[in-house]
Write an enzyme that holds these catalytic residues in place. Sequence first.
Site, PDB file in Angstrom:
ATOM      1  N   HIS A   2       0.824  -1.206   0.000  1.00  0.00           N
ATOM      2  CA  HIS A   2       0.000   0.000   0.000  1.00  0.00           C
ATOM      3  C   HIS A   2       0.864   1.265   0.000  1.00  0.00           C
ATOM      4  O   HIS A   2       0.671   2.167  -0.828  1.00  0.00           O
ATOM      5  CB  HIS A   2      -0.902  -0.060   1.238  1.00  0.00           C
ATOM      6  CG  HIS A   2      -1.740   1.148   1.487  1.00  0.00           C
ATOM      7  ND1 HIS A   2      -3.112   1.152   1.327  1.00  0.00           N
ATOM      8  CD2 HIS A   2      -1.421   2.405   1.912  1.00  0.00           C
ATOM      9  CE1 HIS A   2      -3.585   2.360   1.641  1.00  0.00           C
ATOM     10  NE2 HIS A   2      -2.581   3.137   2.000  1.00  0.00           N
ATOM     11  N   GLU A   3       1.834   1.323   0.910  1.00  0.00           N
ATOM     12  CA  GLU A   3       2.637   2.547   1.036  1.00  0.00           C
ATOM     13  C   GLU A   3       3.504   2.788  -0.205  1.00  0.00           C
ATOM     14  O   GLU A   3       3.705   3.936  -0.608  1.00  0.00           O
ATOM     15  CB  GLU A   3       3.494   2.498   2.296  1.00  0.00           C
ATOM     16  CG  GLU A   3       2.707   2.421   3.612  1.00  0.00           C
ATOM     17  CD  GLU A   3       1.715   3.556   3.794  1.00  0.00           C
ATOM     18  OE1 GLU A   3       1.879   4.622   3.173  1.00  0.00           O
ATOM     19  OE2 GLU A   3       0.745   3.357   4.547  1.00  0.00           O
ATOM     20  N   ASP A  20      -9.427   9.914  -6.853  1.00  0.00           N
ATOM     21  CA  ASP A  20      -8.164   9.163  -6.851  1.00  0.00           C
ATOM     22  C   ASP A  20      -7.521   9.102  -8.230  1.00  0.00           C
ATOM     23  O   ASP A  20      -6.463   8.500  -8.394  1.00  0.00           O
ATOM     24  CB  ASP A  20      -8.348   7.759  -6.275  1.00  0.00           C
ATOM     25  CG  ASP A  20      -9.060   6.805  -7.221  1.00  0.00           C
ATOM     26  OD1 ASP A  20      -9.734   7.278  -8.163  1.00  0.00           O
ATOM     27  OD2 ASP A  20      -8.934   5.585  -7.022  1.00  0.00           O
ATOM     28  N   ASP A  80      -4.895  -7.406   5.470  1.00  0.00           N
ATOM     29  CA  ASP A  80      -3.926  -7.868   4.471  1.00  0.00           C
ATOM     30  C   ASP A  80      -4.467  -9.020   3.624  1.00  0.00           C
ATOM     31  O   ASP A  80      -4.224  -9.079   2.413  1.00  0.00           O
ATOM     32  CB  ASP A  80      -2.638  -8.317   5.163  1.00  0.00           C
ATOM     33  CG  ASP A  80      -1.710  -7.151   5.483  1.00  0.00           C
ATOM     34  OD1 ASP A  80      -2.186  -5.994   5.436  1.00  0.00           O
ATOM     35  OD2 ASP A  80      -0.524  -7.390   5.772  1.00  0.00           O
TER      36      ASP A  80
HETATM   37 ZN   LIG Z   1      -2.488   5.052   2.495  1.00  0.00          ZN
END
Ligand SMILES: [Zn+2]
Length: 381
Positions: free
Chosen positions: A215-216, A235, A273
């Site tokens: 994600h990061e 987004d 996750d």
């Molecule tokens: Zn984030």
Amino acid sequence: MRSAFYILFFLVSSSLIGQINRCSSDEYRQSLKERGLYKESTMNPVQSLLNQDNYIIPVVVHVLYNNDDQNISNDRIYSQIETLNNDYNALNADLENVPSNFINVVGNVGLTFCLVQSDLNGNPFSGINRVFTNVNSFQGFSDDMKDSDQGGVDAWDTNNYLNIWVCNLSGNTLGFATMPGSVDQELDGVVIDYEYFGVNLNATNPYNLGRTATHEVGHFFNLEHTFYGSCNDLDGCDDTPEISSPTYGCPDITQESCQSINMTMNYMDYANDACMYMFTICQAEIMIDALLTLRPNLATNSGCDVSLSDLKQSNIEIYPNPVSDLLFIKTQNQMVLFFDIYGRNVLSKYFYNNSSVDVSSLRAGTYFVSINNQLYQFIKY
Ligand SMILES: [Zn+2]
């Protein structure tokens, strides 16, 4: 009685969920603005001539530890790199869980991550920078972990490396990242709490499969959250449906908001996750575009291709050949790339120590394996 139990359970689980901050990148951006450190992206896009299907991203992992627990094992770090490589090449086993309504928009990013094989002076290096700190925990979205004067460790040349700081983050924050061009160079990179870095099957928390980094790193390559702008869909991707708010837990995949079915399994939402397993085509395009125009040195850095003559093995064994399923390669700490006869990269795997790779999904035919810039050939039957 029974419904009372469910209400109680709901309240308890809601309060627990409410404490977790899956990602504080948005809060971090706000904090940068308040501290006067935020930069509107002013980078001039570089017209890149690169045109590949797969890019190798050199990674340095800074492990900042104050005790043994925080000093996570090499295996945890390797498992994180492997998770990133699976997720960023659509090779993750749980991709098969993508529901039929989203199958057509699944994106294969085509990024391969590699622990750098040489340090800033060109010496052989593991890619893992372990540094003891007197600081037991770093504030959720401060930048102290990136500053040696504050008990952190200074970034390596952020133009040429993806810096990942692994440390103890306070405030139940799992991690945060900088978007391209949003900060001064020395702050650029990804921060992950040590508990949520890599695969840790013994953990009791639901963030133990390395998806926080997936994600990061998405933010690092310019992705916003899928719920950014709520039903206004800000987004930047039409193939991620509008979603009213972040998703927690492991929801029913037919959950709806903003008149559409939520893509709760997108890596850029907040699900557990085990319940996030896809990027979209648009997200993949944004990331490659960000790499080539905003972080071009990362795509051309040779930190993972350096010939380490001392360590290089002259007789790399690849067997069996021909092979039907498990191909064994005797090599250590090498990124191994697989190409078909058309030169297309069909598989990538980081080999830590004489491991194997399952090639059963490849079609029958001749393939080439690139190890340390040398080509080997095998036949899949
Ligand atoms: Zn984030």
